[in-house]
Design a protein around this motif. Structure first.
Motif, PDB file in Angstrom:
ATOM      1  N   PRO A   1       0.812  -1.218   0.000  1.00  0.00           N
ATOM      2  CA  PRO A   1       0.000   0.000   0.000  1.00  0.00           C
ATOM      3  C   PRO A   1       0.849   1.274   0.000  1.00  0.00           C
ATOM      4  O   PRO A   1       0.339   2.360  -0.250  1.00  0.00           O
ATOM      5  N   ASP A   2       2.162   1.141   0.272  1.00  0.00           N
ATOM      6  CA  ASP A   2       3.027   2.323   0.372  1.00  0.00           C
ATOM      7  C   ASP A   2       4.402   1.987  -0.205  1.00  0.00           C
ATOM      8  O   ASP A   2       5.272   1.444   0.487  1.00  0.00           O
TER       9      ASP A   2
ATOM     10  N   GLN B   1       2.805  -0.525  -6.177  1.00  0.00           N
ATOM     11  CA  GLN B   1       1.744   0.135  -5.420  1.00  0.00           C
ATOM     12  C   GLN B   1       0.645   0.437  -6.422  1.00  0.00           C
ATOM     13  O   GLN B   1       0.806   1.308  -7.281  1.00  0.00           O
TER      14      GLN B   1
ATOM     15  N   VAL C   1      -7.318  -0.221  -5.661  1.00  0.00           N
ATOM     16  CA  VAL C   1      -6.537  -0.282  -4.436  1.00  0.00           C
ATOM     17  C   VAL C   1      -6.725  -1.665  -3.832  1.00  0.00           C
ATOM     18  O   VAL C   1      -7.850  -2.140  -3.683  1.00  0.00           O
TER      19      VAL C   1
ATOM     20  N   THR D   1      -6.188  -4.863  -0.973  1.00  0.00           N
ATOM     21  CA  THR D   1      -6.429  -5.053   0.463  1.00  0.00           C
ATOM     22  C   THR D   1      -5.380  -6.011   1.014  1.00  0.00           C
ATOM     23  O   THR D   1      -4.875  -6.875   0.296  1.00  0.00           O
ATOM     24  N   ARG D   2      -5.081  -5.853   2.273  1.00  0.00           N
ATOM     25  CA  ARG D   2      -4.103  -6.733   2.924  1.00  0.00           C
ATOM     26  C   ARG D   2      -4.762  -8.056   3.271  1.00  0.00           C
ATOM     27  O   ARG D   2      -5.879  -8.091   3.790  1.00  0.00           O
TER      28      ARG D   2
ATOM     29  N   ASP E   1       4.977  -5.053   5.717  1.00  0.00           N
ATOM     30  CA  ASP E   1       3.634  -5.352   5.216  1.00  0.00           C
ATOM     31  C   ASP E   1       3.114  -6.698   5.692  1.00  0.00           C
ATOM     32  O   ASP E   1       2.086  -7.175   5.233  1.00  0.00           O
TER      33      ASP E   1
END
Length: 162
Positions: A13-14, A70, A75, A77-78, A131
């Motif tokens: 995500p980053d 990224q 987007v 999801t974990r 992560d």
């Protein structure tokens, strides 16, 4: 002819946080950056995400690359996968002093599952990166181990046993 493994890829995500983490904790270097916009039909088809957009960085540790993505659209999801769940389950980093690396990475904040241990031929432990990906530290001790470390770019690899 398949010649070997070039890289593995991870999604984060980053991007900047992940790359910084792998540079500081594990010694990777950033060697390239890129990305694509949502109108890139070919890449959307290739990654099976039509309309996707992403930034990426390629990082390297000696001969091994990790491509870090990224996704801006969609987007992700974990997902906290267990070691028994199907698919890629960990990255293994070879170390020459597992106790020293365990202490250094613990001091930096790496969460390990347990201290290093194992048989007389090798020592290993698993921990988590920023992560939640599992990273193994491995030190092979026995010179006749069936899967020894084959050296770095600065060292000559042993001859093939073909």
């Amino acid at each position: 002819m398949i010649c070997g493994v070039h890289h593995l890829a991870v999604s984060t995500p980053d991007l900047e946080r992940f790359v910084d983490h792998y540079q500081r904790w594990y010694g990777f270097e950033r060697v390239a950056d890129g990305g694509w916009e949502a109108d890139n039909e070919r890449i959307g088809r290739m990654v099976q995400l039509p309309g996707s957009a992403a930034h990426y960085a390629m990082i390297r540790l000696d001969r091994f690359y990790i491509e870090v993505f990224q996704y801006l659209e969609p987007v992700g999801t974990r997902t906290d996968r267990r070691m028994c769940d199907h698919g890629l389950i960990h990255l293994c980093l070879y170390v020459d002093d597992i106790e020293a690396e365990y202490a250094r990475l613990s001091a930096l904040g790496m969460d390990f599952h347990c201290p290093p241990g194992g048989p007389d031929t090798m020592q290993a432990t698993y921990g988590r990166d920023c992560d939640g990906n599992v990273v193994e530290l491995l030190q092979v001790i026995a010179p006749d181990h069936p899967f020894p470390f084959l050296g770095t770019m600065d060292q000559a690899a042993p001859p093939s046993s073909k």
